[in-house]
Motif scaffolding. Structure first.
Motif, PDB file in Angstrom:
ATOM      1  N   THR A  90       0.843  -1.198   0.000  1.00 11.22           N
ATOM      2  CA  THR A  90       0.000   0.000   0.000  1.00 11.22           C
ATOM      3  C   THR A  90       0.876   1.246   0.000  1.00 11.22           C
ATOM      4  OG1 THR A  90      -1.706  -1.164   1.264  1.00 11.22           O
ATOM      5  CG2 THR A  90      -1.874   1.233   1.157  1.00 11.22           C
ATOM      6  N   LYS A  91       0.582   2.186  -0.891  1.00  8.36           N
ATOM      7  CA  LYS A  91       1.377   3.409  -0.942  1.00  8.36           C
ATOM      8  C   LYS A  91       1.169   4.243   0.318  1.00  8.36           C
ATOM      9  CE  LYS A  91       1.733   3.908  -5.956  1.00  8.36           C
ATOM     10  NZ  LYS A  91       1.491   4.789  -7.126  1.00  8.36           N
ATOM     11  N   VAL A  92       2.230   4.916   0.716  1.00  8.96           N
ATOM     12  CA  VAL A  92       2.196   5.732   1.932  1.00  8.96           C
ATOM     13  C   VAL A  92       1.073   6.766   1.866  1.00  8.96           C
ATOM     14  CG1 VAL A  92       3.474   7.461   3.258  1.00  8.96           C
ATOM     15  CG2 VAL A  92       4.638   5.380   2.463  1.00  8.96           C
ATOM     16  N   LYS A  93       0.868   7.389   0.707  1.00 11.70           N
ATOM     17  CA  LYS A  93      -0.150   8.429   0.600  1.00 11.70           C
ATOM     18  C   LYS A  93      -1.550   7.869   0.840  1.00 11.70           C
ATOM     19  CE  LYS A  93      -0.548   8.246  -4.486  1.00 11.70           C
ATOM     20  NZ  LYS A  93      -0.360   9.044  -5.729  1.00 11.70           N
ATOM     21  N   SER A  94      -1.758   6.600   0.557  1.00 11.81           N
ATOM     22  CA  SER A  94      -3.066   5.981   0.802  1.00 11.81           C
ATOM     23  C   SER A  94      -3.278   5.676   2.277  1.00 11.81           C
ATOM     24  CB  SER A  94      -3.198   4.687  -0.005  1.00 11.81           C
ATOM     25  OG  SER A  94      -3.094   4.949  -1.393  1.00 11.81           O
ATOM     26  N   LEU A  95      -2.195   5.485   3.031  1.00 19.12           N
ATOM     27  CA  LEU A  95      -2.306   5.185   4.453  1.00 19.12           C
ATOM     28  C   LEU A  95      -2.672   6.415   5.272  1.00 19.12           C
ATOM     29  CD1 LEU A  95       0.837   2.907   4.835  1.00 19.12           C
ATOM     30  CD2 LEU A  95      -1.555   2.170   4.839  1.00 19.12           C
ATOM     31  N   ILE A  96      -2.298   7.582   4.783  1.00 14.43           N
ATOM     32  CA  ILE A  96      -2.507   8.808   5.555  1.00 14.43           C
ATOM     33  C   ILE A  96      -3.983   9.028   5.872  1.00 14.43           C
ATOM     34  CG2 ILE A  96      -2.336  11.330   5.471  1.00 14.43           C
ATOM     35  CD1 ILE A  96       0.337  10.984   4.036  1.00 14.43           C
ATOM     36  N   GLU A 107      -1.784  18.543   6.894  1.00 18.55           N
ATOM     37  CA  GLU A 107      -0.522  18.903   7.552  1.00 18.55           C
ATOM     38  C   GLU A 107       0.561  17.885   7.233  1.00 18.55           C
ATOM     39  OE1 GLU A 107      -0.499  19.921  11.684  1.00 18.55           O
ATOM     40  OE2 GLU A 107      -2.549  20.687  11.614  1.00 18.55           O
ATOM     41  N   LEU A 108       0.184  16.601   7.291  1.00 19.17           N
ATOM     42  CA  LEU A 108       1.166  15.549   7.054  1.00 19.17           C
ATOM     43  C   LEU A 108       1.628  15.536   5.595  1.00 19.17           C
ATOM     44  CD1 LEU A 108       2.822  13.287   8.172  1.00 19.17           C
ATOM     45  CD2 LEU A 108       0.816  11.787   8.091  1.00 19.17           C
ATOM     46  N   PHE A 109       0.700  15.706   4.665  1.00 19.01           N
ATOM     47  CA  PHE A 109       1.064  15.762   3.238  1.00 19.01           C
ATOM     48  C   PHE A 109       2.029  16.911   2.959  1.00 19.01           C
ATOM     49  CE2 PHE A 109      -2.652  13.066   2.017  1.00 19.01           C
ATOM     50  CZ  PHE A 109      -1.978  12.212   1.158  1.00 19.01           C
ATOM     51  N   SER A 110       1.914  17.997   3.713  1.00 15.52           N
ATOM     52  CA  SER A 110       2.740  19.178   3.455  1.00 15.52           C
ATOM     53  C   SER A 110       4.147  19.062   4.035  1.00 15.52           C
ATOM     54  CB  SER A 110       2.055  20.424   4.024  1.00 15.52           C
ATOM     55  OG  SER A 110       2.051  20.401   5.443  1.00 15.52           O
ATOM     56  N   LEU A 111       4.398  18.043   4.872  1.00 15.95           N
ATOM     57  CA  LEU A 111       5.710  17.888   5.491  1.00 15.95           C
ATOM     58  C   LEU A 111       6.770  17.527   4.448  1.00 15.95           C
ATOM     59  CD1 LEU A 111       5.391  15.875   8.838  1.00 15.95           C
ATOM     60  CD2 LEU A 111       5.936  18.285   8.556  1.00 15.95           C
ATOM     61  N   VAL A 112       7.836  18.282   4.426  1.00 13.10           N
ATOM     62  CA  VAL A 112       8.960  17.958   3.541  1.00 13.10           C
ATOM     63  C   VAL A 112       9.511  16.575   3.878  1.00 13.10           C
ATOM     64  CG1 VAL A 112      11.299  18.624   2.880  1.00 13.10           C
ATOM     65  CG2 VAL A 112       9.543  20.386   3.207  1.00 13.10           C
ATOM     66  N   LEU A 113       9.456  16.215   5.153  1.00  8.01           N
ATOM     67  CA  LEU A 113      10.017  14.954   5.631  1.00  8.01           C
ATOM     68  C   LEU A 113       9.367  13.726   4.991  1.00  8.01           C
ATOM     69  CD1 LEU A 113      12.103  13.966   7.720  1.00  8.01           C
ATOM     70  CD2 LEU A 113      10.266  13.914   9.421  1.00  8.01           C
ATOM     71  N   ILE A 114       8.077  13.808   4.692  1.00  9.65           N
ATOM     72  CA  ILE A 114       7.361  12.634   4.186  1.00  9.65           C
ATOM     73  C   ILE A 114       7.216  12.628   2.665  1.00  9.65           C
ATOM     74  CG2 ILE A 114       4.966  13.494   4.224  1.00  9.65           C
ATOM     75  CD1 ILE A 114       4.181  10.831   5.568  1.00  9.65           C
ATOM     76  N   GLN A 115       7.381  13.755   2.048  1.00 18.60           N
ATOM     77  CA  GLN A 115       7.092  13.860   0.616  1.00 18.60           C
ATOM     78  C   GLN A 115       7.883  12.889  -0.280  1.00 18.60           C
ATOM     79  OE1 GLN A 115       7.317  18.027  -0.374  1.00 18.60           O
ATOM     80  NE2 GLN A 115       5.465  18.524   0.768  1.00 18.60           N
ATOM     81  N   PRO A 116       9.150  12.589   0.019  1.00 20.13           N
ATOM     82  CA  PRO A 116       9.866  11.624  -0.850  1.00 20.13           C
ATOM     83  C   PRO A 116       9.287  10.213  -0.803  1.00 20.13           C
ATOM     84  CG  PRO A 116      11.410  12.923   0.467  1.00 20.13           C
ATOM     85  CD  PRO A 116      10.049  13.183   1.021  1.00 20.13           C
ATOM     86  N   PHE A 117       8.440   9.932   0.201  1.00 19.14           N
ATOM     87  CA  PHE A 117       7.955   8.560   0.395  1.00 19.14           C
ATOM     88  C   PHE A 117       6.488   8.373   0.021  1.00 19.14           C
ATOM     89  CE2 PHE A 117      11.054   9.580   3.829  1.00 19.14           C
ATOM     90  CZ  PHE A 117      12.118   8.828   3.354  1.00 19.14           C
ATOM     91  N   LEU A 118       5.801   9.411  -0.384  1.00 11.07           N
ATOM     92  CA  LEU A 118       4.354   9.339  -0.581  1.00 11.07           C
ATOM     93  C   LEU A 118       3.938   8.273  -1.584  1.00 11.07           C
ATOM     94  CD1 LEU A 118       3.365  13.133  -0.511  1.00 11.07           C
ATOM     95  CD2 LEU A 118       2.910  11.403   1.245  1.00 11.07           C
ATOM     96  N   ASN A 119       4.709   8.085  -2.640  1.00  7.54           N
ATOM     97  CA  ASN A 119       4.347   7.112  -3.676  1.00  7.54           C
ATOM     98  C   ASN A 119       5.071   5.776  -3.518  1.00  7.54           C
ATOM     99  OD1 ASN A 119       2.424   8.554  -5.429  1.00  7.54           O
ATOM    100  ND2 ASN A 119       4.128   9.980  -5.718  1.00  7.54           N
ATOM    101  N   GLU A 120       5.730   5.607  -2.369  1.00  8.33           N
ATOM    102  CA  GLU A 120       6.448   4.359  -2.108  1.00  8.33           C
ATOM    103  C   GLU A 120       5.565   3.393  -1.314  1.00  8.33           C
ATOM    104  OE1 GLU A 120       9.240   3.535  -3.341  1.00  8.33           O
ATOM    105  OE2 GLU A 120      10.032   5.456  -4.050  1.00  8.33           O
ATOM    106  N   THR A 121       5.856   2.104  -1.425  1.00  7.05           N
ATOM    107  CA  THR A 121       5.229   1.100  -0.577  1.00  7.05           C
ATOM    108  C   THR A 121       6.256   0.597   0.428  1.00  7.05           C
ATOM    109  OG1 THR A 121       5.802  -0.659  -2.131  1.00  7.05           O
ATOM    110  CG2 THR A 121       3.637   0.382  -2.394  1.00  7.05           C
ATOM    111  N   ALA A 122       5.782  -0.020   1.503  1.00  5.88           N
ATOM    112  CA  ALA A 122       6.675  -0.437   2.583  1.00  5.88           C
ATOM    113  C   ALA A 122       7.760  -1.392   2.117  1.00  5.88           C
ATOM    114  CB  ALA A 122       5.860  -1.072   3.707  1.00  5.88           C
ATOM    115  N   LYS A 123       7.449  -2.230   1.125  1.00  9.16           N
ATOM    116  CA  LYS A 123       8.433  -3.221   0.667  1.00  9.16           C
ATOM    117  C   LYS A 123       9.648  -2.563   0.013  1.00  9.16           C
ATOM    118  CE  LYS A 123       6.199  -4.105  -3.813  1.00  9.16           C
ATOM    119  NZ  LYS A 123       5.530  -5.135  -4.649  1.00  9.16           N
TER     120      LYS A 123
END
Length: 219
Positions: A90-96, A107-123
Motif C-alpha cells: 500500500t502506498k504511503v499516501k493511501s495510508l494517511i 498537515e502531514l502531506f505538506s511535510l517535507v520529511l514525508i514527501q519523498p515517500f508518498l508514492n512508495e510502498t513499505a516493501k
C-alpha cells in the motif's frame, strides 16, 4: 483539555508478576515519558492502555468514560508498537487518510520529511524509513492520545531531531506517552517522567531522583 487516567493495573505472566498497582496520568497538551530498563514491562503497560492486552486488574478512563474495549478507545488512543505494521503493498499516501482526519492529513502531506515517500510502498523502504512513516502516521493520527513504544529506535540522528520537534508541535493538541531505551531523548521533550522498576511505577521529580534510583549514572 482531556485526561487519560490509568489506575490499579496489575499483570502477571504465569508466576511472574510484571506490573503491580500501576497508576499513570496524562493530559492533552503534555508529553509523558515512561522510563525503565529492558524487560520491566513498559510495552505490556502501553498495550494494556491501548487495549490489546488485558490486565489482571485495570481501571482506564478517558475523561468521564471508562475504557473497557478497543472500540471504546477508537479516535481516543493510537499506538505505535515496536513491530512494523505497514502493509507491504500500500502506498504511503493511501495510508494517511486511514490514520488522519482531513486537517491532520493536509498537515502531514505538506511535510517535507514525508514527501519523498508518498508514492512508495513499505516493501521498497528501509527499516529506518518504514519506522519514520509509522511514527508520522501515529503522531498525526486522529486521536486525543498517542502511545509511542521505542519511537527513536532505528532512526538516524537527523530524523530523531525532526521527530522530536514534530511530537512537541503535535502535543499542543494531543497527549503523548513515550517509552524509549534511549532515555535522553525522552527526557529532553517530556513534561512528566515515570520510572517503571521492580513492577512498580514512580513519578519522578528530577534527574537526581533517577540517579538515586540508579537508573541514571551519578554525575
Amino acid at each position: 483539555m482531556s485526561r487519560l487516567h490509568i489506575d490499579s493495573v496489575t499483570k502477571s505472566f504465569g508466576s511472574k508478576k510484571i506490573l503491580q498497582d500501576i497508576y499513570l496520568s496524562c493530559e492533552t497538551g503534555k508529553i509523558t515519558g515512561l522510563l525503565g530498563r529492558n524487560g520491566e514491562g513498559k510495552s505490556t503497560l502501553l498495550q494494556i492502555i491501548f487495549g490489546t492486552v488485558k490486565g489482571d486488574t485495570q481501571f482506564i478512563r478517558f475523561d468521564h468514560s471508562i475504557l473497557n474495549t478497543l472500540f471504546d478507545r477508537k479516535n481516543r488512543i493510537t499506538y505505535l508498537p515496536q513491530q512494523s505494521f505497514l502493509p507491504k503493498n500500500t502506498k504511503v499516501k493511501s495510508l494517511i487518510s486511514l490514520f488522519c482526519d482531513k486537517k491532520n492529513a493536509e498537515e502531514l502531506f505538506s511535510l517535507v520529511l514525508i514527501q519523498p515517500f508518498l508514492n512508495e510502498t513499505a516493501k521498497n523502504l528501509s527499516h529506518g524509513e518504514k519506522r519514520l512513516i509509522e511514527i508520522l502516521l501515529v503522531i498525526y493520527s486522529n486521536s486525543d492520545f498517542s502511545l509511542l513504544d521505542e519511537p527513536f529506535y532505528g532512526l538516524s540522528p537527523k530524523f530523531i531531531e525532526e521527530v522530536k520537534f514534530l511530537i512537541q508541535q503535535q502535543s499542543k493538541r494531543k497527549g503523548f506517552i513515550i517509552s524509549d531505551l534511549q532515555y535522553h531523548y525522552v527526557l529532553s521533550i517530556s513534561n512528566d517522567i515515570y520510572l517503571l522498576s521492580d513492577t512498580h511505577l514512580k513519578l519522578i521529580k528530577d534527574d537526581k531522583e533517577l540517579q538515586f534510583l540508579k537508573y541514571l549514572p551519578s554525575s
